[in-house]
Design a protein around this motif. Structure first.
Motif, mmCIF file in Angstrom:
data_model
loop_
_atom_site.group_PDB
_atom_site.id
_atom_site.type_symbol
_atom_site.label_atom_id
_atom_site.label_comp_id
_atom_site.label_asym_id
_atom_site.label_seq_id
_atom_site.Cartn_x
_atom_site.Cartn_y
_atom_site.Cartn_z
ATOM 1 N N SER A 29 0.828 -1.208 0.000
ATOM 2 C CA SER A 29 0.000 0.000 0.000
ATOM 3 C C SER A 29 0.863 1.259 0.000
ATOM 4 N N TRP A 30 1.954 1.209 0.764
ATOM 5 C CA TRP A 30 2.863 2.349 0.796
ATOM 6 C C TRP A 30 3.482 2.586 -0.572
ATOM 7 N N ALA A 31 3.903 1.538 -1.255
ATOM 8 C CA ALA A 31 4.504 1.690 -2.582
ATOM 9 C C ALA A 31 3.499 2.284 -3.563
ATOM 10 N N LEU A 32 2.259 1.850 -3.487
ATOM 11 C CA LEU A 32 1.233 2.407 -4.370
ATOM 12 C C LEU A 32 0.926 3.854 -4.005
ATOM 13 N N PHE A 33 0.928 4.156 -2.705
ATOM 14 C CA PHE A 33 0.704 5.537 -2.283
ATOM 15 C C PHE A 33 1.787 6.452 -2.853
ATOM 16 N N ILE A 34 3.056 6.036 -2.780
ATOM 17 C CA ILE A 34 4.136 6.842 -3.349
ATOM 18 C C ILE A 34 3.874 7.124 -4.827
ATOM 19 N N THR A 35 3.499 6.085 -5.560
ATOM 20 C CA THR A 35 3.250 6.225 -6.992
ATOM 21 C C THR A 35 2.178 7.273 -7.271
ATOM 22 N N LEU A 36 1.073 7.185 -6.553
ATOM 23 C CA LEU A 36 -0.027 8.128 -6.755
ATOM 24 C C LEU A 36 0.332 9.517 -6.252
#
Length: 450
Positions: free
Chosen positions: A140-147
């Motif tokens: 979830s953190w990796a996806l948050f960074i992307t967004l």
């Protein structure tokens, strides 16, 4: 951060080997700040969260680098569109840039400017991670960074530093990232933690740093790398402005560390290593926007004020009940706000620009501009970051299970632990080659002939 400027062909700059080499070194120094931040944060958490904290910073080097090449540089520094965002097809994939093509109005290649700015983009979301320690799923953190870098960092960088960006056109001074980096990250951290909630045991269980030596190592490396972060943001030093910024970085950091320690001694009775490290970082944050606008004496004032106010601010989480694990809000948001606003008081008009602050006869004009920049970035990042966290939480989930949080996020998310004491006093390596199938391993006490 100086904008691109248009020059007549007859006055066009030529490539400077000195400035190019200087900027490549500065880029490497800024890159070092992300693993330095990982050590700084990693030492501040409990043993069971150490690796997760390191990885939450380190993964930004991978994700943001690829996004920056694909479209981030174009969104942040491409041709302006409505003062909100940029876009240049030649910057997409960095595919349309000539090897010797210079950044607009400067003596360094576009590639050098792009990689320097890349390191800023990498560091900024990593700063957010300290507020979320102990409780966020790594995926979830990796996806948050992307967004987040896509819809928050890239546009805000354009507002502040991109030619045509609305805050740049307004005249907001942000030499190296008080708004675009620190307020942006601090406000995002606040937005996310208001959505995901507190750690299990917040205000009940002791959550002390597990390794203060790691904290001090990280702080020292951050201080070292920050010279590239700040002095390099003038994109060369032909006119001496970068040298002034270098001096002011050192001066303000020292003043903030001493001020934090003084406050801590008066308030709590001790000079702590954590206070020294945190005070230094608060000073670095505060001088980042202001260092090109103030004198060394002004830098002392900026650092000292930030040291005291940030030391006071870190306790607000207990008063208001938000769980900012490693004081990202108290140090980065508050420090960025303080440093940005103090430009309106201490700007001399004789270094970065001719804009003067209140104490130098400039009235309230620059202070007003700084306030617009501060609160525009704060509000945008806070709201959008909270929305992103909410959407992720309601879809794939942002938090680990409560039992996993209690037992240790390192083992759950990474199948590793930071410290393995099972081999203390001897024993074979965990990486030894296992015996082949169908064979028996030799006993460990077998006599071996010399």
């Amino acid at each position: 951060m100086p904008p691109g400027i248009t020059t007549l062909a007859a006055d066009a700059p030529t490539l400077s080997a000195a400035n190019t080499g200087f900027m490549l070194i500065c880029s490497a120094l800024v890159m070092l700040m992300t693993p330095a931040l990982a050590f700084f944060y990693g030492g501040m958490v409990r043993v069971k969260s150490t690796l997760n904290m390191l990885m939450m910073s380190f993964i930004s080097l991978g994700i943001v680098t690829i996004l920056w090449v694909l479209y981030g540089f174009s969104l942040a520094f491409g041709t302006d569109a409505g003062s909100i965002i940029g876009w240049s097809q030649d910057f997409v994939g960095l595919s349309g840039i000539g090897v010797t093509e210079l950044w607009d109005g400067y003596t360094i290649p576009v590639y050098v400017f792009a990689v320097f700015q890349l390191m800023f983009a990498v560091l900024t979301p990593a700063l957010i991670s300290g507020a979320l320690a102990d409780r966020v799923k790594f995926t979830s953190w990796a996806l948050f960074i992307t967004l987040w870098v896509t819809v928050v960092y890239f546009p805000v960088a354009h507002w502040v530093w991109g030619a045509g960006g609305w805050l740049f056109e307004l005249g907001v001074i942000d030499f190296a990232g008080g708004t675009a980096v620190h307020i942006n990250a601090g406000a995002a951290a606040l937005g996310v933690i208001l959505v995901i909630g507190k750690r299990v045991g917040f205000k009940k269980d002791p959550m002390r740093p597990h390794s203060l030596p790691l904290v001090m190592l990280g702080a020292g490396l951050l201080w070292f790398g920050w010279f590239g972060f700040n002095a390099g943001s003038w994109l060369g030093n032909d006119d001496g402005v970068g040298a002034v910024m270098f001096v002011n970085t050192q001066v303000a950091t020292a003043a903030a560390m001493l001020a934090w320690l003084g406050y801590e001694k008066l308030r709590h009775g001790s000079f702590t290593t954590l206070g020294a490290a945190s005070g230094a970082v608060a000073g670095l944050v505060a001088i980042t926007p202001a260092g090109g606008a103030v004198s060394p004496l002004g830098a002392i004032a900026v650092g000292a004020i930030a040291g005291v106010l940030c030391a006071m601010a870190v306790g607000l989480k207990y008063k208001f009940g938000y769980d900012d694990s490693l004081d990202v809000v108290g140090v980065h948001l508050v420090g960025g706000v303080v440093g940005s606003l103090l430009i309106g008081f201490f700007a001399t008009g004789g270094v970065q620009s001719d804009a003067k602050g209140l104490f130098y006869g400039g009235g309230l004009d620059q202070l007003g501009k700084q306030a617009v920049g501060v609160f525009a970035v704060l509000a945008y990042s806070l709201v959008v970051s909270a929305i992103l966290a909410f959407l992720l939480d309601k879809t794939i989930g942002m938090r680990v299970e409560e039992d996993d949080e209690v037992s240790g996020i390192d083992q759950v998310e990474h199948a590793e632990t930071a410290y393995d004491f099972s081999g203390a006093g001897g024993g074979s390596s965990s990486r030894s080659t296992p015996p082949a199938a169908g064979t028996t391993a030799a006993p460990t006490n077998k006599k071996v002939d010399a």
